[in-house]
Design an enzyme around this catalytic site. Structure first.
Site, mmCIF file in Angstrom:
data_model
loop_
_atom_site.group_PDB
_atom_site.id
_atom_site.type_symbol
_atom_site.label_atom_id
_atom_site.label_comp_id
_atom_site.label_asym_id
_atom_site.label_seq_id
_atom_site.Cartn_x
_atom_site.Cartn_y
_atom_site.Cartn_z
ATOM 1 N N ARG A 116 0.823 -1.210 0.000
ATOM 2 C CA ARG A 116 0.000 0.000 0.000
ATOM 3 C C ARG A 116 0.860 1.264 0.000
ATOM 4 N NH1 ARG A 116 -2.629 0.151 6.108
ATOM 5 N NH2 ARG A 116 -0.820 -0.611 7.238
ATOM 6 N N ARG A 198 5.116 10.042 3.486
ATOM 7 C CA ARG A 198 6.212 9.842 4.437
ATOM 8 C C ARG A 198 7.550 9.933 3.715
ATOM 9 N NH1 ARG A 198 5.627 3.487 6.275
ATOM 10 N NH2 ARG A 198 5.911 2.531 4.237
ATOM 11 N N ASP A 274 10.720 -7.399 7.405
ATOM 12 C CA ASP A 274 10.329 -6.465 6.345
ATOM 13 C C ASP A 274 10.020 -5.082 6.896
ATOM 14 O OD1 ASP A 274 8.024 -8.225 7.264
ATOM 15 O OD2 ASP A 274 6.909 -6.607 6.304
#
Length: 512
Positions: A116, A198, A274
């Site tokens: 996403r 971000r 991850d």
């Protein structure tokens, strides 16, 4: 523009003539002088794609300090709402979703990737290039069973905590903005969509290396390692074994970062490989939490049924994750002993950093001659701390006087077992007197080490509930408080109070 057909309803970005960014050029989010170094890697490392539009976007929040890093003002950012939510794409953007794999809750999960998140480029920042990502911008080839979206609740949590952690001095990705839409998204309940922009120098993860190792594609593994070294660790090129040197440096940074987490009572909640940054940054804020009533075995993520990622386990899980990275890098390092030597820095680096931070938190400056006694003092402190508010304890500790117990009362009030505190406090006073500690100077130093304000879950929840009703005033106010965590801020004293009773019932999960 490439891939326009994939985004038929997007509003066009402001057009600008490429290459003409002179001193007098006004830079906006639409014409940022973007590059995309990650896009220079072979096509197997990512999929190029466009974000999926969201209807009727609205601005939720902007971080002025994050905007300043890329030469923008909050007004510049706010004026680019369509870009913030992914309905328009900056002129020079090269949007892509990266592939990676990883261990999730200790189990090999195989291929994962940006399910996403969509990277749209990097821009020169005050301290070097910063990659910009949309998080929640729609389906990618790596979304698996997900919808590629983020909800407003989790987006606000990531936005606030990214900026709060930076203000605490802890390595972290940053958050530029949050934008929302009323489009419904199903999680445990029906929620609404949002997108966070971000930023980080890189979003390469431990799992990025694991991906190529487990696919037995050593050539691709080497391409990735060389990219990371050349772009972020160029000094390591001169090492006898640059890949072993890279593993050692990442291991060291990871150990230091987790020591900083422990020192402020921060719990990540999902320390999968991850979610571990190759730069030693706090990455991927989901079901995180800051310790309130101290419990070393506290689990902040109610999805974590076995407590793998409890507060007490974070240091050893950090080490475990470094082992997973080492396994992936072994074909490049080429020597088991050199790989083990690189990993062996973790325990001493974590221990040394933790020792440094605990001495600072207790306002102690003479270290070597009191080493063993101090270790016992620390251990005995944590033995009496269960049930005591972590942040308030360390903040109030600065009021203890070396000469007598006259300054103990605000701290003593936090304890049920007050005789146990009194006994420990006397030993602490003895230790202060042993180095002739000055109460005033010590208090100033301790209050720059022990924050008064952290992002408690209930504070985030209050801001979220108001934002869900389109009232963003609490989000803005809370962000400003968290950007000055060590200052007294008497006008915001309520943000440093003990949490209300209802806060103990809040739960966050991997969907948070």
């Amino acid at each position: 523009m490439l891939f326009d057909a994939a985004l038929p309803h997007r509003r066009p970005a402001v057009k600008s003539e490429p290459g003409l960014f002179s001193i007098g050029t006004i830079i906006t989010a639409a014409n940022l002088p973007l590059d995309n170094s990650f896009a220079s890697l072979p096509p197997a490392f990512y999929t190029r794609l466009m974000p999926t539009p969201l209807p009727a976007p609205y601005l939720v929040g902007v971080s002025a300090p994050a905007a300043q890093l890329i030469g923008l003002t909050p007004d510049d950012v706010a004026a680019s709402l369509d870009i913030l939510i992914g309905n328009a794409v900056p002129e020079r953007a090269q949007p892509l979703a990266a592939v990676y794999s990883g261990h999730q809750f200790g189990v090999w999960a195989g291929q994962l990737g940006d399910g996403r998140a969509i990277l749209f480029g990097d821009v020169a920042g005050a301290d070097g290039p910063l990659e910009l990502q949309w998080k929640g911008a729609g389906l990618t080839p790596y979304s698996r069973m997900g919808d590629g979206r983020a909800v407003l609740r989790s987006s606000i949590r990531e936005f606030l905590c990214s900026e709060a952690m930076h203000a605490l001095g802890i390595p972290t990705s940053r958050a530029l903005s949050v934008a929302g839409s009323d489009q419904g998204i199903i999680r445990e309940t029906m929620e609404t969509a949002a997108v966070v922009v971000r930023m980080a120098p890189s979003f390469v993860r431990f799992g990025s290396f694991e991906h190529w190792y487990y696919r037995k594609q050593t050539d691709q593994l080497k391409v990735l390692a060389d990219y990371v070294i050349d772009r972020f660790y160029p000094a390591l090129r001169d090492a006898e074994n640059p890949y072993a040197a890279l593993l050692e440096e990442v291991t060291r940074r990871t150990a230091h970062m987790i020591a900083q987490w422990q020192a402020v009572g921060f719990m990540h909640g999902v320390m999968n490989t991850d979610n571990m940054s190759i730069l030693g940054l706090t990455l991927d804020y989901g079901p995180y939490g800051f310790m309130e009533a101290f419990d070393a075995n506290h689990i902040c993520n109610h999805t974590d049924q076995q407590g793998r990622y409890s507060y007490a386990n974070q240091p050893q899980i950090g080490h475990w994750n470094c082992y997973a990275l080492a396994q992936a890098m072994l074909p490049l390092i080429g020597d088991v002993e050199a790989t083990q030597a690189a990993l062996d820095v973790y325990q001493p680096e974590f221990g040394s950093k933790m020792d440094e931070l605990l001495h600072a938190k207790l306002g102690l400056t003479m270290l070597d001659e009191h080493f063993e006694a101090d270790r016992t003092l620390f251990d005995d402190l944590f033995a009496i701390l269960p049930g005591v508010d972590f942040t308030l304890f360390f903040r109030r500790l600065s009021g203890v006087r070396a000469a007598d117990a006259g300054g103990d009362e605000p701290l003593r009030d936090l304890f049920i077992d007050r005789p146990a505190f009194d006994a420990w406090a006397e030993r602490y006073r003895d230790r202060l007197r042993a180095e002739a500690s000055d109460d005033v100077k010590r208090a100033v130093a301790m209050n720059q080490t022990n924050p008064k304000y952290v992002l408690r879950n209930y504070l985030a929840q209050v801001a979220i509930e108001k934002a869900q009703n389109k009232d963003f005033s609490e989000l803005e106010r809370l962000l400003k408080v968290l950007q000055r965590p060590y200052d007294e801020q008497p006008e915001h004293e309520q943000y440093a109070a003990l949490p209300p009773d209802w806060a103990s019932h809040l739960e966050v999960s991997c969907s948070s």
